[in-house]
Design a protein around this motif. Structure first.
Motif, short mmCIF file in Angstrom:
data_model
loop_
_atom_site.label_atom_id
_atom_site.label_comp_id
_atom_site.label_asym_id
_atom_site.label_seq_id
_atom_site.Cartn_x
_atom_site.Cartn_y
_atom_site.Cartn_z
N ARG A 41 -86.07 82.80 -7.89
CA ARG A 41 -85.71 81.80 -8.89
C ARG A 41 -86.57 80.56 -8.79
NH1 ARG A 41 -79.07 82.11 -8.57
NH2 ARG A 41 -78.82 84.04 -9.79
N THR A 247 -69.50 79.63 -8.35
CA THR A 247 -70.46 80.49 -9.03
C THR A 247 -70.31 81.97 -8.68
OG1 THR A 247 -72.07 80.28 -7.24
CG2 THR A 247 -72.17 78.65 -9.01
N ARG A 434 -74.62 84.15 -14.54
CA ARG A 434 -74.88 83.01 -15.42
C ARG A 434 -74.54 81.69 -14.72
NH1 ARG A 434 -73.22 86.64 -19.56
NH2 ARG A 434 -71.02 86.12 -19.23
N ALA A 435 -73.40 81.65 -14.05
CA ALA A 435 -72.99 80.42 -13.36
C ALA A 435 -73.96 80.08 -12.24
CB ALA A 435 -71.57 80.58 -12.82
N SER A 436 -74.40 81.08 -11.52
CA SER A 436 -75.33 80.85 -10.41
C SER A 436 -76.67 80.34 -10.91
CB SER A 436 -75.51 82.16 -9.63
OG SER A 436 -76.43 82.01 -8.60
N LYS A 437 -77.18 80.90 -11.99
CA LYS A 437 -78.46 80.44 -12.55
C LYS A 437 -78.36 79.00 -13.04
CE LYS A 437 -80.50 84.87 -13.93
NZ LYS A 437 -80.94 85.71 -15.07
N ALA A 438 -77.22 78.64 -13.61
CA ALA A 438 -77.04 77.28 -14.09
C ALA A 438 -77.11 76.27 -12.94
CB ALA A 438 -75.70 77.15 -14.82
N VAL A 439 -76.57 76.64 -11.77
CA VAL A 439 -76.65 75.77 -10.60
C VAL A 439 -78.09 75.57 -10.17
CG1 VAL A 439 -76.22 75.76 -8.10
CG2 VAL A 439 -74.33 76.07 -9.70
N ASP A 441 -80.68 75.60 -12.05
CA ASP A 441 -81.29 74.67 -13.01
C ASP A 441 -80.95 73.22 -12.64
OD1 ASP A 441 -82.46 76.70 -14.47
OD2 ASP A 441 -80.84 76.82 -15.94
N ARG A 442 -79.72 72.98 -12.22
CA ARG A 442 -79.34 71.63 -11.81
C ARG A 442 -80.10 71.20 -10.56
NH1 ARG A 442 -72.90 71.01 -11.66
NH2 ARG A 442 -73.54 68.91 -11.01
#
Length: 469
Positions: A41, A247, A434-439, A441-442
């Motif tokens: 990632r 996540t 999806r939740a893990s990828k959003a983290v 990004d943060r």
């Protein structure tokens, strides 16, 4: 994220990600899965970034992850002077490259191990506790070059990330202290910090709780792999709610990527026997009888699913369960990677496991699980997974009367219901990915902002309580 003040001009403007890996000898395929997902990632986000991974096995690490800079925590923990490019060994599968590289790591580490043991014996009248060796440096965490235990690489990191694992707990005290030291040093110097895919607790030791209550509220973002125990523990430690997100385990993505269109036909098994997961010989024999009988009843293959290679613990406790079964499948080799294990899991209709990440790989592929536990540690792990996936896992305590009957019933029930739960489990896996990828990004936003700004050391949450009780 806390306010930051401008950082001094840097001669090294590139992004530097420092990863606290949690399992420095690379003996656990669950941790390798998390590392694989994390490195990929960040490398996709910043193709030219330097990604440093704390390790005690730098050569073996490069066999698994050719894109990273090994940071040797026991030898100063410096960034390599030159960026390392993938070499010829990176084109060889870890099953082959791992053998010579692991041997090289062991040879290089031997003199240091001997010297540290001698210092402990001479200086402490025979004490050999690794945590005790850390007590020689009092006061706040310091860099290795300043006489402390924090790796020097953290000083020029753009972001410090403690990646997923179940190591923030009483039973892994040394790794808990090491991670808190790293995060405390980084937060005090305005370096962005995050924790991803964490399984926290049980954490009850008063001094560890006090340290955690001092450090964790200052971490910019903490992502949890479950919603049963972790959120309440963080709340009690004074961590602001807006810095906490659930996540699921980051290894879910790797497991999901190896899924098959149809359920497999085999029965997978892993029995973990360790200090934190005690299982007596009589119970091991009983588990073996039950899984062999079940595999014979369904006419299925019986697959040993080896996660931890630490002292060959999963091999020593799992392989005897297959003794005498004609449809036994050979185990993976010592240095096979996480993806190979997840693909083995994908051959199964259900699995029976005392190891957490076997369950993660299974549920992520829509495969039902019978969990084996003898401790609160594993009760919590499996309860967290069951909550994140909504169903799909039934835990059997091995240390209670009537265990054999309950294990047989659980296997029979999961085998019959496997098709019904398949689609729902896959949907839950997709939600967690999806939740893990959003983290991530943060976290990337923190790092990019941190290249030009620094935390205002005077700001931050008020002093938290020192105990969740």
């Amino acid at each position: 994220m806390a306010n930051r003040i401008p950082r001094a001009a840097s001669r090294r403007p590139e992004v530097r990600v420092l990863l606290e890996n949690g399992e420095y000898w690379l003996n656990n395929r669950g941790d390798l899965a998390i590392l694989d997902v994390t490195v990929r990632r960040f490398a996709e986000r910043w193709p030219n970034a330097r990604i440093g991974v704390l390790t005690a096995a730098p050569a073996l690490l490069r066999a698994y992850e050719s894109r990273v800079d090994p940071i040797c925590y026991q030898r100063g923990g410096n960034w390599p002077r030159w960026r390392r490019r993938p070499g010829p060994m990176s084109r060889i599968r870890p099953e082959i490259a791992g053998v010579p590289m692991n041997g090289w790591d062991a040879a290089v580490a031997l003199p240091g191990r001997v010297a540290r043991r001698l210092r402990r014996v001479v200086g402490r009248g025979g004490a050999s506790n690794e945590s005790a060796s850390r007590a020689v440096v009092p006061g706040p965490p310091a860099l290795s070059r300043d006489g402390g235990h924090v790796p020097n690489a953290v000083d020029t990191a753009s972001v410090v990330v403690a990646i997923g694992g179940g190591y923030m707990t009483d039973i892994d005290r040394f790794q808990t202290e090491r991670t808190l030291d790293l995060l405390e040093y980084a937060t005090e110097r305005g370096i962005p910090t995050a924790m991803t895919g964490q399984g926290l607790g049980p954490l009850t030791e008063p001094d560890l709780l006090e340290r955690a209550a001092r450090v964790l509220p200052r971490v910019d973002l903490i992502a949890l792999r479950e919603d049963v125990q972790g959120p309440e523990l963080l709340r009690s430690l004074g961590v602001p709610p807006d810095r906490v997100v659930v996540t699921g385990d980051d290894a879910v993505e790797l497991g999901y990527s190896t899924r098959r269109d149809e359920l497999g036909t085999d029965l997978g098994v892993c029995l973990r026997v360790a200090e934190y997961s005690p299982v007596g010989a009589a119970i091991q024999d009983a588990v073996g009888r039950v899984v062999r009988d079940a595999a014979a009843r369904y006419g299925s293959g019986l697959i040993p699913l080896i996660v931890s290679e630490h002292d060959a613990e999963d091999r020593r406790s799992t392989m005897p369960l297959l003794d005498g079964y004609p449809g036994a499948v050979p185990p993976l080799g010592r240095f096979a990677g996480a993806r190979a294990l997840s693909q083995q899991v994908g051959r199964c209709r259900i699995i029976v496991t005392g190891a957490y990440h076997v369950a993660v790989f299974a549920l992520s592929q829509g495969i039902s699980v019978v969990g084996l536990s003898t401790s609160r540690y594993y009760d919590d792990k499996f309860a967290g997974l069951n909550s994140m996936f909504g169903s799909g896992i039934e835990t059997v305590r091995l240390d209670r009367d009537g265990m054999e009957d309950r294990l047989r019933d659980a296997i029979r029930s999961r085998w019959a219901g496997a098709p019904d739960s398949h689609t729902a489990l896959l949907a839950r896996a997709e939600d967690q990915i999806r939740a893990s990828k959003a983290v991530f990004d943060r976290i990337a936003g923190f790092a990019e902002a941190g290249l030009t700004e620094r935390r205002d050391l005077e700001s931050g949450p008020s002093a938290p309580p020192t105990s969740p009780r």
